[in-house]
Design an enzyme around this catalytic site. Structure first.
Site, PDB file in Angstrom:
ATOM      1  N   SER A  98       0.788  -1.683   0.454  1.00 35.90           N
ATOM      2  CA  SER A  98      -0.025  -0.679  -0.064  1.00 35.90           C
ATOM      3  C   SER A  98       0.950   1.571   0.227  1.00 35.90           C
ATOM      4  O   SER A  98       1.321   1.697  -1.107  1.00 35.90           O
ATOM      5  CB  SER A  98      -0.839   0.035   1.136  1.00 35.90           C
ATOM      6  OG  SER A  98      -1.763   1.060   1.145  1.00 35.90           O
ATOM      7  N   ASP A 222      -9.250  -5.442  -5.157  1.00 35.62           N
ATOM      8  CA  ASP A 222      -8.737  -4.461  -3.749  1.00 35.62           C
ATOM      9  C   ASP A 222      -9.726  -2.865  -4.163  1.00 35.62           C
ATOM     10  O   ASP A 222      -9.822  -2.490  -5.389  1.00 35.62           O
ATOM     11  CB  ASP A 222      -7.455  -4.059  -4.314  1.00 35.62           C
ATOM     12  CG  ASP A 222      -6.293  -2.907  -3.558  1.00 35.62           C
ATOM     13  OD1 ASP A 222      -7.332  -2.648  -2.581  1.00 35.62           O
ATOM     14  OD2 ASP A 222      -5.767  -3.661  -4.218  1.00 35.62           O
ATOM     15  N   HIS A 250      -7.701  -5.925  -0.614  1.00 33.58           N
ATOM     16  CA  HIS A 250      -6.395  -5.024  -1.144  1.00 33.58           C
ATOM     17  C   HIS A 250      -5.066  -5.965   0.628  1.00 33.58           C
ATOM     18  O   HIS A 250      -4.998  -5.296   0.893  1.00 33.58           O
ATOM     19  CB  HIS A 250      -6.779  -3.443   0.308  1.00 33.58           C
ATOM     20  CG  HIS A 250      -5.765  -2.791   0.506  1.00 33.58           C
ATOM     21  ND1 HIS A 250      -4.995  -1.961  -0.728  1.00 33.58           N
ATOM     22  CD2 HIS A 250      -5.046  -2.140   1.262  1.00 33.58           C
ATOM     23  CE1 HIS A 250      -3.729  -1.417  -0.273  1.00 33.58           C
ATOM     24  NE2 HIS A 250      -3.992  -0.968   1.392  1.00 33.58           N
TER      25      HIS A 250
END
Length: 270
Positions: A98, A222, A250
């Site tokens: 991320s 995601d 995610h």
């Protein structure tokens, strides 16, 4: 082993170093708004497979110091450089999830990939997490602005709501509570400042400066860093490989942990 590394006169970064004598080293950078503990299901397995796994808490998060400033990608990348130099890391794999993936990309560009032999990106927030006139694939900018406002108004609720979109697969309530607690360990101001960074900063030119083999792992479901971001990274990074995770959102390092660990270790051994 656990210790603090000084990255600035008044800022110390918390590091956990598992299997320091391991055959190959992986430096993990966590995503927003968690800590290195999010990689628990990698740290359970990879050290016993012979890998040295180093988890660092980004400034403002986990057990690291929480200064008022220094939350740009440049500053976060400089923190990584300080950790690399202090630990004298060479020929290691830099791995980021991320915002941690975006930080890893900035490190590669800003510090010319110092010490890195391979790069691994998991649901990375790059080249832009938000939509732009020439990049229609991210989240609406207003959605991130709302996250920032909610952080200042009711951070626990923001974290709960964010947790609801973090995973594609069903999560037990205790697991959801665990993710929630990891987010609460951060400082509110750091949480908001980092969200401002991934809303406003981009890494398009950084991708072109990456010159090591790169693995891109990304969940097709995601909802935070949408899958087209992975395709943009694949197109922008020379010598990169994209592996879609069909049953993940995610949190692919938890949702498909066995596949994740296998893809990562196979890449490192190539």
């Amino acid at each position: 082993m656990e210790y603090y590394i000084k990255v600035e006169p008044d800022v110390n970064i918390f590091v956990e170093d598992l299997n320091p004598t391991g055959k190959k080293t992986i430096l993990f950078i966590h995503g927003w708004p968690l800590s290195h503990k999010a990689y628990e299901y990698q740290f359970d397995k990879l050290p016993e497979m012979g890998y040295r796994c180093i988890g660092m808490d980004t400034r403002g998060f986990g057990a690291s110091d929480k200064p008022w400033g220094g939350y740009s990608y440049d500053s976060l990348a400089d923190d990584v450089r300080a950790v690399v130099e202090t630990l004298k890391l060479q020929n290691f794999t830099l791995a980021g999830h991320s915002m941690g993936g975006a930080t890893a990309i900035r490190y590669m560009a800003r510090h010319h990939g110092y010490g890195v032999s391979k790069l691994a990106l998991f649901g990375a927030a790059a080249p832009s997490l938000t939509m732009r006139p020439d990049f229609p694939y991210g989240l609406p900018k207003e959605a991130v602005t709302k996250l920032i406002e909610e952080t200042y108004n009711d951070r626990p609720k923001m974290l709960r709501d964010f947790g609801d979109i973090f995973l594609f697969q069903y999560a037990t309530q205790p697991l959801s509570d665990w993710f929630f607690q990891l987010g609460l360990e951060a400082a509110g101001w750091a949480t908001a400042a980092c969200a401002t960074t991934f809303r406003d900063e981009t890494l398009f030119s950084d991708l072109e400066k990456i010159n090591v083999p790169t693995l891109i792992l990304h969940g097709i479901h995601d909802k935070v860093c949408l899958f087209p971001l992975a395709e943009a990274m694949k197109n922008g990074i020379a010598n990169s490989t994209l592996v879609p995770f069909e049953n993940s959102g995610h949190g692919l390092f938890w949702e498909e942990r066995d596949k994740f660990n296998e893809e990562l270790t196979t890449f490192i051994e190539q």
